[in-house]
Design an enzyme around this catalytic site. Structure first.
Site, PDB file in Angstrom:
ATOM      1  N   HIS A 108     -12.418 -11.452  15.348  1.00  7.58           N
ATOM      2  CA  HIS A 108     -12.654 -12.860  15.128  1.00  7.58           C
ATOM      3  C   HIS A 108     -14.195 -13.194  15.813  1.00  7.58           C
ATOM      4  CE1 HIS A 108     -11.642 -12.112  19.476  1.00  7.58           C
ATOM      5  NE2 HIS A 108     -12.241 -13.227  19.868  1.00  7.58           N
ATOM      6  N   ASP A 110     -15.967 -16.035  18.260  1.00 11.27           N
ATOM      7  CA  ASP A 110     -15.350 -17.183  19.037  1.00 11.27           C
ATOM      8  C   ASP A 110     -15.460 -18.601  18.329  1.00 11.27           C
ATOM      9  OD1 ASP A 110     -16.483 -15.289  21.712  1.00 11.27           O
ATOM     10  OD2 ASP A 110     -14.494 -15.149  20.894  1.00 11.27           O
ATOM     11  N   HIS A 264     -15.609  -9.711  16.943  1.00  8.92           N
ATOM     12  CA  HIS A 264     -15.278  -8.712  17.961  1.00  8.92           C
ATOM     13  C   HIS A 264     -13.851  -8.391  18.091  1.00  8.92           C
ATOM     14  CE1 HIS A 264     -15.791 -12.521  20.231  1.00  8.92           C
ATOM     15  NE2 HIS A 264     -14.998 -12.112  20.973  1.00  8.92           N
ATOM     16  N   ARG A 279     -16.205 -13.432  32.135  1.00 15.71           N
ATOM     17  CA  ARG A 279     -16.949 -14.042  30.876  1.00 15.71           C
ATOM     18  C   ARG A 279     -17.403 -15.330  30.977  1.00 15.71           C
ATOM     19  NH1 ARG A 279     -14.673 -14.623  25.250  1.00 15.71           N
ATOM     20  NH2 ARG A 279     -15.159 -16.493  24.630  1.00 15.71           N
TER      21      ARG A 279
END
Lengths: 288, 283
Positions: A108, A110, A264, A279
């Site tokens: 995907h 993001d 990723h 993150r």
């Protein structure tokens, strides 16, 4: 078809290609230090050029990770998906434990289900399992470049629909609230969006194949069977090893990826070991 | 500062550092270019059984030393089609440069699985590596089998598949001077689920390189099943991606892995030699 020689040399740090097509390790920077404007500008260029950057042996406090990430753009105070770090709401905690094992083992980019998906993300290792838990990135720039020109021209005429509804969130919201109210509210707030199948990167000007199997539901204007077949073919391009970088995390590793040109995948092979990363999402670019 | 748990496995004569959960380990503490003692050979066999592919660094083999190393694990295999260096029929040259139109192993495969007794393993040494790129991917066919649903495992029980060398090798080595007019390449039938003769574990034994179809099924059914198995078995969870340096050596078990050579470095040179070990009839 190496892209190594395509870039102007950087003056504030050294860059070592990770693979010929995607990724670079940045040497010579201590990310605890404040970085001057030239360094930050070069980092933004390097991110666009190499699509994912790796920094090794960095010892950062949460505040330092936030400050460093601001080199790339605005740092978002995110609301929904992951728990936030106390005192640092910009940091989301990506954590998998024995009790709650999880990894985003699906290709995907993001949040492409919004009009303006994030520019990128910085991800910093906190707890690494003894084995497993690699992360893969795929270059959708290389994927596009690998296609014959006539096919590229055709793809450039197409628009795709992106939605969170095909990614499992519908089931999740119904499980949380069987009345369907939360689901309806989410649908109203975040309806499907459209993106061109081929996007132009705002920094490099390169063409990027902009579909991903987690959020892209169909191509507009095509019969469903044709749309499915074409998307299957396009999704498969992210699986080509020549277009991928696979990172084995070490203590002190920080990765920054360009969400405008990569997808990723988190390898889910480490359960039930503990794994934790911090993150930070990067939104619009800094002006100028 | 981030933390990592340790994962070095200590055998009597060497260490192994697993690279992923399901497959691959980097070996240290042993020089495989020199003669080995029984304890070392025993540990190497165990490490191969445990990790399916084992990697070594800084092992500058010459051809004799590489063949001698291979012989610890069994008689050496001779390739059905590829030419070999003068005086070394057991050596397979692996080479790519600016003139290459294809590289060895570009797609997923298990070496020479078309043989009636496909090789047990292969040992590749690279003396020249490109500045970047040229990784090799290895997939664990144990992990792939284990991850199938019980229902699907039942479905595969007892099935065999045809593996054919003709579409792979026919005309392939013409540029090396090989003329295969009139030659017959191997074609064999092997169980889709193979039991490893050493570990007793079950492994999927199909690969897109050589496998043409599952026997006894309608063609469309066979194609759909194989497509699923190929996609399933090469997921990142089951794969290790190895980055070569000069004089790295990879020793993989063909009975429980398949592999793929990444070709992303043209026009740079990547070159070395492979020694292959004879195997047994798959059951």
């Amino acid at each position: 078809m190496s892209k190594l020689n395509d870039f102007s040399p950087y003056t504030r740090f050294a860059v070592e290609a990770y693979t010929p097509n995607i990724g670079a390790v940045v040497h010579g920077l201590d990310l605890r230090q404040a970085l001057d404007e030239t360094t930050q500008a070069e980092l933004r260029q390097a991110l666009a050029n190499h699509e994912v950057l790796f920094f090794r042996d960095q010892e950062l406090t949460p505040a330092q990770q936030v400050a460093f990430t601001r080199s790339f753009g605005e740092v978002a105070e995110v609301k929904a998906f992951f728990p936030r770090l106390e005192d640092h709401p910009e940091i989301e905690i990506v954590e998998s434990t024995a009790e709650r094992p999880k990894a985003a083992s699906n290709w995907h980019a993001d949040i492409t289900w919004r009009e303006q998906p994030p520019l990128g993300t910085s991800l910093y290792a906190q707890v690494i399992p003894a084995t497993g838990g690699d992360t893969l990135w795929a270059s959708l720039t290389s994927a596009y470049a690998s296609l014959p020109p006539a096919f590229q021209a055709y793809l450039e005429t197409l628009t795709a629909v992106h939605t969170w509804e095909i990614s499992g969130w519908t089931e999740y919201l119904l499980a949380k609230d069987a009345s369907g109210e939360q689901l309806q509210a989410a649908r109203a707030k975040y309806p499907p969006v459209e993106h061109p199948v081929v996007r132009t990167h705002p920094v490099t000007g390169k063409k990027v194949l902009y579909v991903n199997p987690t959020f892209t539901s169909h191509i507009k204007g095509l019969p469903r069977a044709q749309s499915d077949a074409l998307l299957t073919q396009l999704f498969a391009l992210a699986q080509v090893p020549e277009f991928q970088a696979r990172l084995r995390w070490q203590p002190g590793t920080l990765a920054v990826w360009d969400n405008r040109s990569t997808q990723h995948y988190a390898v889910g092979d480490f359960f039930p070991q503990h794994r934790k990363l911090h993150r930070i999402t990067i939104t619009e670019a800094v002006a100028g | 500062m981030s933390t990592i748990a340790t994962n070095i496995q200590r055998y009597a004569t060497l260490n192994a550092e697993p690279l992923t959960r399901h497959i691959g380990a980097e070996i240290s503490g042993i020089n495989i270019t020199q003669p080995l003692n029984d304890a070392q050979v025993k540990d190497l066999k165990q490490a191969l059984a445990d990790h399916q592919v084992i990697f070594f660094r800084d092992q500058p083999f010459d051809l004799e030393a590489q063949k001698n190393f291979g012989r610890y694990f069994g008689p050496l295999h001779i390739h059905p089609g590829a030419p070999s260096p003068e005086g070394h029929p057991e050596i397979l040259r692996i080479h790519a440069d600016e003139n290459s139109k294809f590289v060895a192993g570009e797609g997923w495969h298990s070496d020479v699985s078309c043989d009636a007794e496909p090789p047990l393993g292969s040992i590749l040494h690279l003396h020249t590596v490109p500045p970047h790129g040229g990784d090799t991917l290895f997939a664990s066919m144990y992990a792939a089998y284990d991850a199938l649903s019980d229902r699907f495992k039942q479905y595969l029980e007892g099935l065999t598949a045809t593996h054919d060398g003709d579409h792979v090798y026919r005309g392939r080595y013409k540029s090396y001077g090989a003329d295969d007019t009139g030659k017959t390449y191997p074609r064999s039938e092997h169980p889709v689920v193979r039991t490893h003769p050493v570990t007793g574990r079950k492994a999927l034994f199909v690969n897109p390189g050589f496998t043409t179809h599952i026997n006894g099924l309608p063609r469309q059914e066979s194609a759909a099943i194989l497509a699923y198995l190929y996609e399933h078995s090469t997921q990142p969870e089951f794969v290790v991606r190895f980055r070569w340096k000069q004089h790295s050596v990879a020793f993989w078990d063909n009975r429980c892995t398949q592999h793929l050579a990444v070709w992303d470095y043209r026009p740079a040179v990547r070159s070395g030699y492979r020694v292959t070990i004879q195997g047994e009839k798959p059951v």
